[in-house]
Write a protein that holds these residues in place. Structure first.
Motif, PDB file in Angstrom:
ATOM      1  N   GLY A 196      71.932  31.190  20.078  1.00  0.00           N
ATOM      2  CA  GLY A 196      70.597  32.024  20.055  1.00  0.00           C
ATOM      3  C   GLY A 196      69.846  31.936  18.669  1.00  0.00           C
ATOM      4  N   VAL A 197      68.562  32.481  18.876  1.00  0.00           N
ATOM      5  CA  VAL A 197      67.623  32.028  17.889  1.00  0.00           C
ATOM      6  C   VAL A 197      68.011  33.143  16.708  1.00  0.00           C
ATOM      7  CG1 VAL A 197      65.065  32.888  17.303  1.00  0.00           C
ATOM      8  CG2 VAL A 197      65.045  32.352  19.988  1.00  0.00           C
ATOM      9  N   MET A 198      67.436  32.423  16.070  1.00  0.00           N
ATOM     10  CA  MET A 198      67.941  33.241  15.167  1.00  0.00           C
ATOM     11  C   MET A 198      67.351  34.120  14.147  1.00  0.00           C
ATOM     12  SD  MET A 198      68.597  32.884   9.964  1.00  0.00           S
ATOM     13  CE  MET A 198      69.874  31.919  10.280  1.00  0.00           C
ATOM     14  N   LEU A 199      67.967  36.295  13.911  1.00  0.00           N
ATOM     15  CA  LEU A 199      67.019  37.573  13.791  1.00  0.00           C
ATOM     16  C   LEU A 199      66.174  37.534  12.404  1.00  0.00           C
ATOM     17  CD1 LEU A 199      68.584  39.967  15.483  1.00  0.00           C
ATOM     18  CD2 LEU A 199      67.189  38.783  16.196  1.00  0.00           C
ATOM     19  N   LYS A 200      64.798  36.944  12.709  1.00  0.00           N
ATOM     20  CA  LYS A 200      64.185  37.253  11.137  1.00  0.00           C
ATOM     21  C   LYS A 200      63.183  38.533  10.845  1.00  0.00           C
ATOM     22  CE  LYS A 200      62.442  32.189  11.207  1.00  0.00           C
ATOM     23  NZ  LYS A 200      61.188  32.129  11.431  1.00  0.00           N
ATOM     24  N   ALA A 201      63.168  39.361   9.985  1.00  0.00           N
ATOM     25  CA  ALA A 201      62.628  40.240   9.087  1.00  0.00           C
ATOM     26  C   ALA A 201      61.099  40.435  10.435  1.00  0.00           C
ATOM     27  CB  ALA A 201      62.794  40.751   8.018  1.00  0.00           C
ATOM     28  N   SER A 202      60.734  42.180  10.516  1.00  0.00           N
ATOM     29  CA  SER A 202      59.755  41.975  11.386  1.00  0.00           C
ATOM     30  C   SER A 202      59.615  41.641  12.277  1.00  0.00           C
ATOM     31  CB  SER A 202      58.597  41.487  10.148  1.00  0.00           C
ATOM     32  OG  SER A 202      58.617  42.059   9.171  1.00  0.00           O
ATOM     33  N   MET A 203      60.689  40.868  13.341  1.00  0.00           N
ATOM     34  CA  MET A 203      59.956  40.656  14.654  1.00  0.00           C
ATOM     35  C   MET A 203      61.289  42.269  15.214  1.00  0.00           C
ATOM     36  SD  MET A 203      63.429  37.351  15.286  1.00  0.00           S
ATOM     37  CE  MET A 203      63.068  37.509  16.841  1.00  0.00           C
ATOM     38  N   CYS A 204      60.047  42.482  16.211  1.00  0.00           N
ATOM     39  CA  CYS A 204      60.396  43.981  17.049  1.00  0.00           C
ATOM     40  C   CYS A 204      60.821  42.923  18.778  1.00  0.00           C
ATOM     41  CB  CYS A 204      59.020  44.010  17.660  1.00  0.00           C
ATOM     42  SG  CYS A 204      58.579  44.993  15.319  1.00  0.00           S
ATOM     43  N   ILE A 205      61.918  43.896  19.254  1.00  0.00           N
ATOM     44  CA  ILE A 205      62.121  43.155  20.316  1.00  0.00           C
ATOM     45  C   ILE A 205      62.755  44.493  21.226  1.00  0.00           C
ATOM     46  CG2 ILE A 205      63.319  41.029  19.479  1.00  0.00           C
ATOM     47  CD1 ILE A 205      66.354  42.276  19.000  1.00  0.00           C
ATOM     48  N   ALA A 206      62.665  44.646  21.966  1.00  0.00           N
ATOM     49  CA  ALA A 206      63.402  45.591  23.413  1.00  0.00           C
ATOM     50  C   ALA A 206      64.788  45.386  23.752  1.00  0.00           C
ATOM     51  CB  ALA A 206      62.476  46.290  24.463  1.00  0.00           C
ATOM     52  N   ILE A 207      65.708  46.185  22.768  1.00  0.00           N
ATOM     53  CA  ILE A 207      67.114  46.401  23.761  1.00  0.00           C
ATOM     54  C   ILE A 207      67.484  47.045  24.786  1.00  0.00           C
ATOM     55  CG2 ILE A 207      69.369  46.040  22.904  1.00  0.00           C
ATOM     56  CD1 ILE A 207      68.295  45.772  19.903  1.00  0.00           C
ATOM     57  N   GLU A 208      68.151  46.687  25.461  1.00  0.00           N
ATOM     58  CA  GLU A 208      67.765  47.184  27.124  1.00  0.00           C
ATOM     59  C   GLU A 208      69.201  47.162  27.676  1.00  0.00           C
ATOM     60  OE1 GLU A 208      64.763  47.362  30.243  1.00  0.00           O
ATOM     61  OE2 GLU A 208      63.909  45.563  28.465  1.00  0.00           O
ATOM     62  N   PRO A 209      70.179  47.278  27.451  1.00  0.00           N
ATOM     63  CA  PRO A 209      71.190  47.169  28.461  1.00  0.00           C
ATOM     64  C   PRO A 209      71.481  48.053  29.986  1.00  0.00           C
ATOM     65  CG  PRO A 209      71.660  48.229  26.512  1.00  0.00           C
ATOM     66  CD  PRO A 209      70.573  48.538  26.057  1.00  0.00           C
ATOM     67  N   MET A 210      70.927  46.805  30.823  1.00  0.00           N
ATOM     68  CA  MET A 210      71.351  47.234  32.166  1.00  0.00           C
ATOM     69  C   MET A 210      72.567  47.340  32.974  1.00  0.00           C
ATOM     70  SD  MET A 210      67.704  45.388  32.324  1.00  0.00           S
ATOM     71  CE  MET A 210      67.945  44.315  31.275  1.00  0.00           C
ATOM     72  N   ILE A 211      73.724  48.431  33.157  1.00  0.00           N
ATOM     73  CA  ILE A 211      74.962  47.981  33.356  1.00  0.00           C
ATOM     74  C   ILE A 211      75.167  49.042  34.705  1.00  0.00           C
ATOM     75  CG2 ILE A 211      77.579  48.953  32.898  1.00  0.00           C
ATOM     76  CD1 ILE A 211      74.784  46.430  30.304  1.00  0.00           C
ATOM     77  N   THR A 212      75.955  48.487  35.633  1.00  0.00           N
ATOM     78  CA  THR A 212      76.287  48.963  36.173  1.00  0.00           C
ATOM     79  C   THR A 212      77.728  49.025  36.439  1.00  0.00           C
ATOM     80  OG1 THR A 212      77.219  46.708  37.062  1.00  0.00           O
ATOM     81  CG2 THR A 212      74.917  47.214  37.574  1.00  0.00           C
ATOM     82  N   GLN A 213      78.184  50.411  37.194  1.00  0.00           N
ATOM     83  CA  GLN A 213      79.629  51.054  38.214  1.00  0.00           C
ATOM     84  C   GLN A 213      80.426  49.849  38.309  1.00  0.00           C
ATOM     85  OE1 GLN A 213      79.981  54.056  39.966  1.00  0.00           O
ATOM     86  NE2 GLN A 213      81.718  55.602  38.282  1.00  0.00           N
ATOM     87  N   GLY A 214      80.380  49.270  39.079  1.00  0.00           N
ATOM     88  CA  GLY A 214      80.790  48.396  39.447  1.00  0.00           C
ATOM     89  C   GLY A 214      80.092  46.370  39.677  1.00  0.00           C
TER      90      GLY A 214
END
Length: 266
Positions: A196-214
């Protein structure tokens, strides 16, 4: 793909918008209890956001399957993964969990964060799902450093949750964020290190795990918004907006007010 790096002035505005989201979620934490409806929570959130000079970015958000989103927050209860629509008929009960996703637009920049709350006494197995999902969020954030790749974040989330036997929702992702709530790049919760994309300083991202029990399979409810687990088992969702740095990322949003009220339950 067009990724916008933020200036120092823009990062300062991003902090303000995201700290307001954290305070809004903290305000909602005071009201989450058995007997409360999701519509009541939505009204509290909208009033708080507007009283602080911001606009709730979710309200009126377009839907390719139907009309615009009618509320200021997403309220996803139990088997609802994300995008639950607040209403007066959904009453919280003891033992429920509710993910609240909140967005603001303040001084031209967006904030976005989500937290899954316990309603009353929740079973140990569901509390464990929340604990692991929240841990996965912070492991993803640890991997979000300049010079790393998006796949490093994705792998950190996936490997932690799958090690506990949970499902990773694949149809929905985190995202870039700035003057628009959803910008490039997409941030999946599954993937390989170094991809994937290389991360650069001053990038803003929202990280959001969406995880199921099953199982990870999902379906779209009749309201054309709410995403639910196909097997009816509960799901958890935690989200932070971050700024990538050379070294440890800066978390722009905050769970501090929530945890001051609830304590660190998981």
């Amino acid at each position: 793909m067009k990724i916008f790096l933020k200036t120092e002035d823009e990062l300062a505005l991003m902090r303000q918008a995201n700290q307001l989201v954290g305070r809004t979620l903290g305000e909602l934490a005071r009201h989450i209890k058995p007997g409360v409806t999701t519509l009541q929570l939505d009204k509290i959130a909208e009033e708080f956001i507007r009283d602080n000079g911001a606009i709730p970015t979710f309200k009126g958000f377009p839907n390719p399957y139907g009309g615009p989103f009618p509320a200021s927050i997403c309220t996803s209860v139990n088997d609802a993964v994300v995008h639950g629509v607040p209403n007066g008929q959904t009453v919280l009960h003891d033992g429920d969990i509710i993910s609240i996703d909140c967005g603001t637009l303040l001084n031209g920049f967006c904030g976005d964060s989500a937290y899954t709350f316990c309603v009353g006494e929740v079973s140990d197995d569901v509390r464990e799902l929340l604990r692991v999902t929240k841990e996965a969020l912070y492991l993803g954030i640890e991997a979000a450093q300049a010079g790393h790749h998006l796949g490093d974040i994705s792998h950190a989330v996936q490997s932690h949750c799958e090690a506990h036997g949970y499902g990773i929702v694949r149809e929905l992702t985190g995202h870039g964020i700035g003057q628009k709530m959803h910008e490039d790049p997409q941030v999946p919760n599954y993937g390989r290190r170094g991809n994937g994309v290389m991360l650069k300083a001053s990038m803003c991202i929202a990280i959001e795990p969406m995880i199921t029990q099953g199982k990870r399979d999902i379906w779209l409810d009749q309201d054309r918004w709410t995403i639910r687990t196909r097997d009816g088992k509960p799901a958890a969702h935690f989200e932070h907006t971050i700024a990538v740095c050379k070294g440890q990322a800066e978390i722009l949003s905050s769970f501090e007010e929530i945890e001051n009220i609830e304590g660190k339950q998981y």
